[in-house]
Design an enzyme around this catalytic site. Structure first.
Site, PDB file in Angstrom:
ATOM      1  N   SER A  50     -31.356  37.003 -55.505  1.00  0.00           N
ATOM      2  CA  SER A  50     -32.004  37.908 -56.933  1.00  0.00           C
ATOM      3  C   SER A  50     -31.403  36.800 -58.011  1.00  0.00           C
ATOM      4  O   SER A  50     -32.324  37.060 -58.917  1.00  0.00           O
ATOM      5  CB  SER A  50     -31.260  39.390 -56.739  1.00  0.00           C
ATOM      6  OG  SER A  50     -30.334  39.062 -56.626  1.00  0.00           O
ATOM      7  N   LYS A 167     -26.029  39.951 -46.121  1.00  0.00           N
ATOM      8  CA  LYS A 167     -24.932  40.235 -47.173  1.00  0.00           C
ATOM      9  C   LYS A 167     -25.605  41.719 -47.955  1.00  0.00           C
ATOM     10  O   LYS A 167     -26.292  41.597 -47.811  1.00  0.00           O
ATOM     11  CB  LYS A 167     -26.030  39.055 -48.040  1.00  0.00           C
ATOM     12  CG  LYS A 167     -25.403  38.630 -49.557  1.00  0.00           C
ATOM     13  CD  LYS A 167     -25.975  38.382 -50.473  1.00  0.00           C
ATOM     14  CE  LYS A 167     -25.465  38.785 -51.535  1.00  0.00           C
ATOM     15  NZ  LYS A 167     -26.390  37.888 -53.075  1.00  0.00           N
ATOM     16  N   SER A 169     -24.409  43.769 -51.242  1.00  0.00           N
ATOM     17  CA  SER A 169     -23.998  44.009 -52.315  1.00  0.00           C
ATOM     18  C   SER A 169     -24.042  45.274 -53.082  1.00  0.00           C
ATOM     19  O   SER A 169     -24.318  45.822 -53.939  1.00  0.00           O
ATOM     20  CB  SER A 169     -25.545  43.182 -53.350  1.00  0.00           C
ATOM     21  OG  SER A 169     -25.375  41.529 -52.711  1.00  0.00           O
ATOM     22  N   GLY A 192     -21.729  40.916 -51.601  1.00  0.00           N
ATOM     23  CA  GLY A 192     -22.471  39.831 -52.641  1.00  0.00           C
ATOM     24  C   GLY A 192     -21.891  40.031 -53.963  1.00  0.00           C
ATOM     25  O   GLY A 192     -22.321  39.796 -54.729  1.00  0.00           O
TER      26      GLY A 192
END
Length: 296
Positions: A50, A167, A169, A192
């Site tokens: 991202s 990960k 986030s 993250g």
């Protein structure tokens, strides 16, 4: 080959994709950033997640960034992937592997959000991992997708031999801790979010994939190293949190790229519809960056 937490223990940087003012990828900036970051104690890189504006790149550009990045480093190179269909994701992963990815970070599908149940995610990631020629990391990014991979789902998927980590986030430290508790010891559970790095490490994180680390890699590495050595890292985390918030949640990719320019790296432009921060935002970003740079 990435197979366990032994390879994913430390700080990785989710790199930006620098563009010039005409929107073209700047090859020299990608190379110079990676070479500079490589000397700052990080263990590897995640390109085209991202942070890398992957959704703004076409297929040719996607492969170009992987090839440039692979040529710039011998460190771990993970590549962001994930289309809305299972077949599209598998195709993308195979192309990424041919271009130099040694693992992929696969984001959840999200467009048909009501249909993306936890069982759907299990089926999706299992099919993807079965077909992927490189190891797979799960990517839970609910602030952008609205989809969270729940701890119990991560635990089920951790049993797949080609799924080596996640990960997370979500900023949900309690959920993060639960994920660590449910997953095998050789499964990489990475945060993250730089705003909760220390809390995540206390909860059992093996490391972090941190956008703010692109700006202040030494600070993130120091927090990780201090925690691993049993030293107090509270003050460093207190200084990191405002910058992490500014260059992720508050001002996004444009803010992150402005901070990179201030820090002496190559930030470059963003692609529309994203926008560069205005002068007031830039002043705030520079202020929090100057503060943490002076503290460190």
């Amino acid at each position: 080959m990435i197979t366990s937490t032994s390879a994913l223990k430390g700080i990785l940087l989710p790199t930006t994709t620098p563009f010039d003012l005409d929107g073209r990828i700047t090859t020299t900036a990608i190379t110079s950033n990676i070479k500079e970051w490589s000397a700052r104690g990080v263990i590897g890189f995640v390109v085209l997640g991202s942070t890398g504006e992957r959704v703004h790149l076409d297929e040719r550009e996607y492969l170009e960034v992987i090839e440039i990045s692979r040529a710039a480093t011998d460190s771990i190179l993970i590549v962001g992937a994930g289309q809305q269909s299972t077949t599209g994701t598998i195709k993308e992963i195979k192309n990424a592997a041919r271009a130099g990815a040694e693992a992929v970070l696969v984001i959840t599908p999200y467009f048909y959000r009501p249909a993306i149940t936890q069982e759907t995610l299990v089926n999706y990631y299992t099919a993807v991992a079965d077909a992927a020629p490189v190891p797979v990391l799960l990517y839970s990014m609910p602030p952008l997708t609205g989809i969270k991979i729940e701890p119990e789902t991560v635990a089920r998927l951790s049993e797949h031999p080609n799924i080596v980590g996640v990960k997370d986030s979500s900023n949900d430290v309690a959920g993060f801790r639960r994920t660590v508790e449910l997953c095998p010891k050789d499964f990489a559970v990475m945060t993250g979010s730089g705003t909760v790095l220390l809390d995540a490490l206390r909860a059992g994180a093996t490391g972090g994939i941190l956008a703010v680390g692109c700006v202040v890699p030494e600070v993130c590495v120091e927090i990780f190293s201090s925690f691993a050595a049993g030293k107090n890292a509270e003050k460093l985390q207190e200084e990191l949190t405002p910058l992490a918030s500014a260059v992720t949640t508050k001002y996004g990719i444009g803010g992150l790229k402005a901070a990179l320019d201030f820090a002496g790296f190559s930030g470059g432009a963003v692609r529309a519809p994203l926008r560069a921060p205005d002068e007031a935002a830039r002043a705030e970003i520079k202020s929090v960056l100057d503060r943490i740079t002076g503290f460190a």
